[in-house]
Design an enzyme around this catalytic site. Structure first.
Site, PDB file in Angstrom:
ATOM      1  N   PRO A 248      20.160   3.475   0.770  1.00 50.68           N
ATOM      2  CG  PRO A 248      18.471   3.131   2.326  1.00 50.68           C
ATOM      3  CD  PRO A 248      18.828   2.862   0.906  1.00 50.68           C
ATOM      4  N   GLY A 250      23.850   2.131   5.508  1.00 50.40           N
ATOM      5  CA  GLY A 250      23.570   1.062   6.461  1.00 50.40           C
ATOM      6  C   GLY A 250      22.702  -0.038   5.912  1.00 50.40           C
ATOM      7  CG  HIS A 457      -9.815   1.601   8.656  1.00 50.60           C
ATOM      8  ND1 HIS A 457     -10.471   2.801   8.526  1.00 50.60           N
ATOM      9  CD2 HIS A 457      -8.820   1.630   7.721  1.00 50.60           C
ATOM     10  CE1 HIS A 457      -9.898   3.510   7.576  1.00 50.60           C
ATOM     11  NE2 HIS A 457      -8.893   2.822   7.083  1.00 50.60           N
ATOM     12  CD  GLU A 458      -5.948  -1.230   7.342  1.00 55.61           C
ATOM     13  OE1 GLU A 458      -5.910  -1.517   6.126  1.00 55.61           O
ATOM     14  OE2 GLU A 458      -5.682  -0.099   7.774  1.00 55.61           O
ATOM     15  CG  HIS A 461      -9.175  -0.188   3.230  1.00 56.52           C
ATOM     16  ND1 HIS A 461      -9.589   0.853   2.449  1.00 56.52           N
ATOM     17  CD2 HIS A 461      -8.636   0.380   4.361  1.00 56.52           C
ATOM     18  CE1 HIS A 461      -9.317   2.001   3.045  1.00 56.52           C
ATOM     19  NE2 HIS A 461      -8.735   1.739   4.221  1.00 56.52           N
TER      20      HIS A 461
END
Length: 647
Positions: A248, A250, A457-458, A461
């Site tokens: 992309p 830049g 939450h993490e 996992h």
């Protein structure tokens, strides 16, 4: 009486000899004169020695390395493929080891290189080589059987080593080479003409480029190949001389080319398709393009950087500009690998859209290597900030900067630092972390209960992934959120799995990992938040898609009937097929029950990992595994999938 020979070699290239293993061109012979005079004390057959020759400005590696090779082969009776010639650099360990093992070698110390004490002690002698002299030019003319005229001597002294080296080739006679030099006289550049940017020790090198991954590895390999090429250790065909950089805007493609040139210690010549087009008609465009290649060849070895190469789109397009386009592409192909090879020129092309480039440009021998540059990760962005700002962010400031600059390119960070410097100047103070933080996009710190839910939450996992056999690479969460943006606040990364067949169990385990965060929130808080659903990348959305693939695409569900996998049609399949929707619901329900069972039995590991994550915000895979193993309950595995009966 017979003479007592001192052992001094009797064969020297003062005169052309028949059957010689090595041809000596006129410029190589001039360089040989300087080396032979300097190494006269070592001019004895099989005398072992390691000598360093120190050069000033009048130095060109291909000429002097070949001349030194001629001297070494006659002294040490080596084969044509053997070499005892090296160049000192910051990475000469292998060369030094080879010379030490053979107990012989000639090291060339280029201009501006500072010999270390160890390198001086390693050498049996360090000798300074002066510039070529008129006496050497006169001797070269006599050896070639040419008249020793002042104008010829002046030509040999005034011409640059690269032009002499290119003109005098084995396939040409010396008189023909001199005539070519006279005819191909180039005017000296005017004061207004931009000069090639020579490698600048104060400029960026590849060591200053962060987040470029494979491109850096390729750059370091190129630097070594160019050094070997200049030492005549390899041929130009062995150098990777064409590469395409895409990414992309830049991302730092132009800066990478400059850093590459500084690392390789070669000039870089900049060109772009838009500048060539500004020349006017197709003929003028082609002339401008050839001029860039010619300039690069004059400075060889060099790097020619071509920007916006995706302008050379497919010639199959048919419109009113197709003739112009075909002429542009054909001209570029001729320069890349036409009748005259671009020896000594590495072409580095850059673009934003590689899929638009004519495929002929990307074929073998042209721009056949493609390096895709991506946005830098968090540590790389901090390193880029250090390069531009001159200091390192630490603690909460570093964490805030990493989160706020997610998706930033190197150019974006440079612009941010410019704004910080401007703010510091306005207040007449030194640049500091506070000025950088003030330039960041608006972020807000998460409330404590929200932050804890994120950690749980993490951690969920990670616990489920660990229990079903996934290899965890790392885990991270953020204390901040971007105001007005919906952005991922945490993630668990896994090592890519090895090549293996995917069965129903593979898909079900993937669903279980997706539901691990939801199961952890339900176990700790009694419910889960809406962040686990809604967007296409949310946990429940991904789990639903996988379940739909099992039931409606692969034949691994309640029926063997299959459909073609088209992700955009999965939602329609569930919408118009009520039985499929029911089966997907049952499958998700079963996997959530299995996942919650894992979380309940490994609750101590979940709590320990969540607490540790709230303290550090980021953990490596090894740290995660250590916490889980230290707090894991040894129980009968419940990670196996449940068998469903009936429909």
């Amino acid at each position: 009486m017979p003479k007592d020979h001192s052992g001094k070699r009797t064969r020297v290239p003062w005169r052309p000899t028949t059957g010689s293993r090595t041809s000596v061109t006129l410029p190589v012979y001039m360089a040989y004169c300087s080396i032979a005079a300097a190494l006269r004390p070592w001019n004895k057959v099989e005398r072992k020695a390691i000598v360093t020759l120190v050069f000033n400005d009048d130095y060109y590696r291909p000429v002097y390395s070949q001349a030194a090779q001629v001297f070494a082969r006659e002294i040490w009776k080596s084969s044509d493929w053997e070499t005892f010639i090296f160049e000192w650099s910051n990475k000469s360990f292998r060369d030094q080891s080879l010379a030490d093992r053979n107990q012989r070698g000639i090291f060339l110390s280029p201009p501006l290189y500072q010999l270390t004490d160890d390198e001086v002690l390693f050498s049996d002698a360090v000798i300074e080589i002066g510039p070529r002299s008129r006496r050497h030019a006169e001797a070269a003319l006599r050896r070639a059987g040419l008249p020793v005229e002042e104008k010829l001597v002046d030509l040999l002294i005034s011409e640059s080593w690269p032009r002499l080296y290119s003109a005098f080739q084995d396939r040409r006679g010396p008189l023909q080479a001199l005539e070519r030099l006279r005819r191909q006289q180039f005017p000296k550049p005017s004061q207004d003409e931009p000069k090639p940017q020579i490698a600048d020790p104060s400029g960026p090198t590849l060591a200053d480029m962060h987040g470029f991954g494979p491109a850096l590895d390729w750059g370091y390999d190129l630097a070594k190949d160019l050094a070997d090429y200049r030492s005549a250790l390899i041929r130009w065909n062995d150098v990777d001389s064409g590469v395409l950089l895409s990414g992309p805007p830049g991302i730092g493609k132009t800066m990478f080319a400059s850093a590459l040139a500084n690392t390789c210690r070669v000039p870089v010549i900049y060109g772009s398709v838009s500048r060539w087009q500004e020349a006017g008609s197709l003929d003028d465009h082609l002339k401008a393009m050839r001029a860039s290649f010619t300039k690069a060849e004059k400075e060889a070895p060099s790097i020619l950087f071509i920007d916006e190469v995706d302008t050379f789109s497919h010639r199959s397009h048919s419109d009113r500009n197709s003739g112009y386009l075909r002429g542009m592409v054909t001209g570029l192909l001729e320069l890349l690998d036409g009748f005259v090879r671009r020896e000594g020129v590495v072409v580095v092309a850059a673009c934003n859209h590689p899929n638009l480039i004519d495929s002929a440009i990307l074929r073998a021998g042209r721009l056949d290597r493609h390096l895709e540059l991506t946005y830098p990760d968090g540590p790389s962005r901090l390193a880029i900030l250090k390069y531009h700002a001159g200091f390192v962010l630490q603690g909460p400031d570093a964490e805030k900067f990493t989160f706020a600059t997610d998706g930033f390119s190197g150019a974006d960070i440079e612009q941010l630092v410019r704004g910080a410097k401007r703010a510091a100047r306005r207040n007449a103070v030194d640049l500091g972390a506070v000025h950088v933080i003030e330039q960041l996009p608006t972020v807000a710190e998460l409330p404590e209960d929200y932050f804890r839910a994120l950690a749980v939450h993490e951690a969920g996992h990670a616990v489920v992934g660990f229990e079903i056999g996934h290899e965890i690479a790392g885990i991270e969460i953020s204390r901040f959120r971007a105001v007005g943006q919906r952005r991922e606040l945490g993630r668990v990364e896994y090592e890519p799995p090895g090549t293996r067949a995917r069965t129903r169990t593979t898909y079900l385990n993937a669903i279980a990992v997706c539901l691990g965060g939801i199961a952890a929130e339900m176990e700790v808080f009694g419910a889960f938040a809406d962040g686990a659903s809604g967007s296409s990348h949310a946990d429940l959305n991904r789990a639903t898609e996988i379940a739909t693939v099992i039931e409606g695409v692969t034949g691994m569900g309640h029926t063997l009937m299959v459909e073609t996998l088209e992700l955009e049609k999965l939602a329609k399949m569930r919408l118009y097929n009520t039985e499929l929707r029911r089966q997907v619901h049952l499958l998700l329900q079963d996997e959530l029950a299995r996942t919650r069972s894992i979380i309940q039995r490994q609750r101590p590991a979940l709590d320990a990992l969540a607490e540790r994550l709230m303290e550090t915000c980021a953990m490596t895979g090894e740290e995660v595994i250590q916490v889980l193993q230290s707090n894991r309950r040894s129980v009968v595995s419940l990670a196996k999938t449940q068998l469903r009966t009936g429909t």
